[in-house]
Design an enzyme around this catalytic site. Structure first.
Site, PDB file in Angstrom:
ATOM      1  N   CYS A 106       0.835  -1.216   0.000  1.00  0.00           N
ATOM      2  CA  CYS A 106       0.000   0.000   0.000  1.00  0.00           C
ATOM      3  C   CYS A 106       0.864   1.258   0.000  1.00  0.00           C
ATOM      4  O   CYS A 106       1.783   1.382   0.813  1.00  0.00           O
ATOM      5  CB  CYS A 106      -0.917   0.001   1.208  1.00  0.00           C
ATOM      6  SG  CYS A 106      -2.087  -1.374   1.226  1.00  0.00           S
ATOM      7  N   GLU A 158      -4.252  -4.641  15.916  1.00  0.00           N
ATOM      8  CA  GLU A 158      -4.120  -3.270  15.406  1.00  0.00           C
ATOM      9  C   GLU A 158      -5.505  -2.635  15.369  1.00  0.00           C
ATOM     10  O   GLU A 158      -6.449  -3.237  14.862  1.00  0.00           O
ATOM     11  CB  GLU A 158      -3.524  -3.336  14.008  1.00  0.00           C
ATOM     12  CG  GLU A 158      -3.438  -2.032  13.282  1.00  0.00           C
ATOM     13  CD  GLU A 158      -3.012  -2.250  11.833  1.00  0.00           C
ATOM     14  OE1 GLU A 158      -1.816  -2.473  11.598  1.00  0.00           O
ATOM     15  OE2 GLU A 158      -3.880  -2.226  10.948  1.00  0.00           O
ATOM     16  N   SER A 164      -1.825   1.253  13.384  1.00  0.00           N
ATOM     17  CA  SER A 164      -1.130   1.133  12.103  1.00  0.00           C
ATOM     18  C   SER A 164      -0.258   2.349  11.861  1.00  0.00           C
ATOM     19  O   SER A 164      -0.442   3.409  12.465  1.00  0.00           O
ATOM     20  CB  SER A 164      -2.160   1.011  10.979  1.00  0.00           C
ATOM     21  OG  SER A 164      -1.590   1.274   9.733  1.00  0.00           O
TER      22      SER A 164
END
Length: 554
Positions: free
Chosen positions: A197, A444, A470
């Site tokens: 990402c 997370e 994150s």
């Protein structure tokens, strides 16, 4: 007979009469007698079909193998797990951090059982690079890594989008700030290509750290996964590992304390993911190197933040690549790092440095974004052993938050609270029993944090957890609180309405409850037991340590 020109653990396995068994196995799959006289190089990719960070790795492995054959080695390909945090939400997130230990163990088992002479490791996202670095340090074989590189952003006239924009769009559509059609367009097109990402989340923070630590060839971390250059880098990586075996250049010669401190400097300079701190300490433990939160705090206080990327700014990883990438950041902080540390090239880290192309994307230290690093270590009565806050994701001027606590014993309870629009400005949302042991697995909490930001409350609400956030998180999001609730940490003693203070200037995280009251609560405290039953998580929970030590297995 052992080839005197190579350091070859495989020679004992394959030589003489006793080597007939393994030689027969290799020959059955197509290897020849001559192949088995060459160095056996494990080519290990974190491969999976269902997410973009791992989807290209099988193809990259084929180019690595071509380079190994060219250089006179014999490649042996196998795969390891590739958990994607975007998919592993809810129940799946319990398994994300524990996957790091499995990755390290899988590589260790295969490398030792097969008596490999060297390794090429191709990680995917998040925990995969950390697990591979841990394996490299543990095995101390000649090892080189090839980060897969970031995906391309979704280019639009009104500005590019990356993965974290989907999370915040969830909050925006919830409150009617965008339409359902706009949300569907964001969902369909934001992940526009294979790769990690295109934000400075944990995946790219760790990919960049692989290069900073000298465990990958220069320039590999930020070259987009879909670029032809990535295939050429793969072949060069394959050629280089054979030379490393010849040179007996093993992982621990590279993964020194000085190199790991360089890694910390880089994370602070670019406002990287707080998860990188967890992983660097775990890598240090495998390498026999001392690294603790005091080191992290000292590095943070003396390292200017000179770059930041989505979600902390409008720049993405493609902008970082075009601005010069890892080498450009190291160039601008060269006076703060150890430039003479060894790398996989056989040359010092100084050879990786390159002047930045864009001084707006990568600032000079004389004109930093912040005078200190992008991650702050907080301590106080709520976190005696420390907690982490990504300051590079903070709005300028936000240095203090104080408010009443609302407590939750699981992420699901928090999500129910958020989705019923019960969050108010000034709240301090405390999510406990999400630590390494209590979760188990240290989940997370990036999606609830992003939804709150998308609802317009990101600067007015604080989240505090013994779990993780994150690298895509921004605002007052304090994670890694240690000790965690499951082992009796003060976060387990918090009650609704208690006042909690976050003071960035003092690096403090305090529960404003009289000491005698805290002592009374502690005497009565019985931690919540989230027994996962007979499973890997149960084994993990019994053996995992606290976040301030890297959440490593004891």
């Amino acid at each position: 007979m052992v080839n005197k020109y190579f350091y070859r653990p495989s020679a004992d396995m394959l030589s003489g009469l006793k080597g007939a068994y393994p030689r027969a196995m290799f020959k059955t799959t197509g290897y020849t007698k001559e192949d088995l006289k060459k160095p056996l190089i494990g080519v290990v990719s974190a491969y999976a079909e269902m997410h973009p960070g791992a989807a290209c790795n099988k193809e990259l492995a084929s180019f690595v193998k071509a380079g190994i054959w060219e250089a006179g080695g014999t490649p042996i390909e196998f795969h390891t797990i590739a958990v994607c945090d975007a998919i592993a939400q809810g129940r799946g997130m319990h398994f994300s951090l524990p996957s790091r230990e499995l990755t390290a163990a899988e590589i260790e088992v295969m490398a030792c059982a097969t008596s490999l002479d060297g390794l090429v490791l191709i990680p995917a996202c998040d925990k995969s690079p950390a697990g591979m670095l841990m394996a490299a340090a543990r095995l101390n074989l000649p090892t080189i890594m090839l980060p897969p590189g970031p995906m391309l952003p979704y280019f639009r006239p009104q500005g590019s989008l990356v993965m974290c924009d989907i999370k915040e769009a969830m909050g925006a559509v919830k409150v009617g700030a965008i339409t359902e059609e706009e949300f569907e367009d964001i969902e369909d097109n934001t992940c526009s290509s294979p790769g990690v990402c295109a934000m400075m989340g944990t995946g790219n923070t760790m990919g960049c750290l692989v290069e900073v630590l000298g465990m990958a060839l220069p320039g590999t971390a930020t070259t987009p996964a879909v670029y032809a250059a990535k295939k050429r880098q793969a072949r060069a990586t394959g050629r280089r590992i054979v030379a490393m075996v010849r040179e007996k250049l093993t992982a621990r010669k590279i993964l020194t304390r000085e190199a790991l401190l360089n890694g910390l400097r880089f994370v602070m300079a670019v406002g990287g993911s707080t998860n990188a701190i967890l992983h660097l300490m775990a890598i240090a433990a495998e390498a026999g190197v001392t690294l603790n939160l005091d080191d992290v705090g000292a590095i943070s206080d003396t390292t200017p933040c000179i770059a930041r990327f989505k979600p902390s700014s409008d720049y993405n990883l493609f902008d970082f690549y075009r601005a010069g990438g890892v080498g450009a950041v190291l160039y601008n902080i060269s006076h703060l790092i150890a430039k003479d540390v060894l790398t996989v090239t056989g040359e010092p880290l100084s050879t990786y440095l390159r002047p930045p192309v864009d001084p707006e994307v990568i600032r000079n230290v004389d004109t930093p974004l912040f005078p200190s690093g992008g991650i702050a270590v907080l301590k106080g009565s709520l976190a005696p052993d420390g907690a982490l806050l990504k300051t590079s994701g903070m709005k300028e001027g936000l240095v203090h938050h104080e408010g009443p606590a609302k407590t939750f014993d699981a992420e699901e309870d928090l999500m129910h609270h958020i989705m019923h629009k019960e969050v108010r400005a000034g709240d301090v949302l405390v999510i406990r029993y999400e630590g390494p042991r209590g979760g188990p697995g240290m989940r997370e909490l990036s999606i609830p944090a992003a939804i709150i930001t998308g609802m317009g409350l990101g600067d007015e609400v604080a989240l505090i957890t013994d779990g993780r956030f994150s690298g895509a998180t921004r605002g007052f999001c304090v994670g890694h609180v240690a000790p965690e609730a499951a082992v009796g940490g003060p976060i387990g003693l918090v009650r609704d309405g208690d006042v909690i203070e976050i003071d960035l200037q003092k690096r403090a995280l305090n529960l404003k409850v009289p000491p005698e009251e805290l002592e009374r609560r502690k005497r009565e405290f019985v931690p919540l037991d989230k027994d996962p039953g007979r499973s890997y998580l149960s084994l993990y929970r019994r053996n995992v340590g606290q976040a301030n030590g890297g959440a490593i297995l004891g």
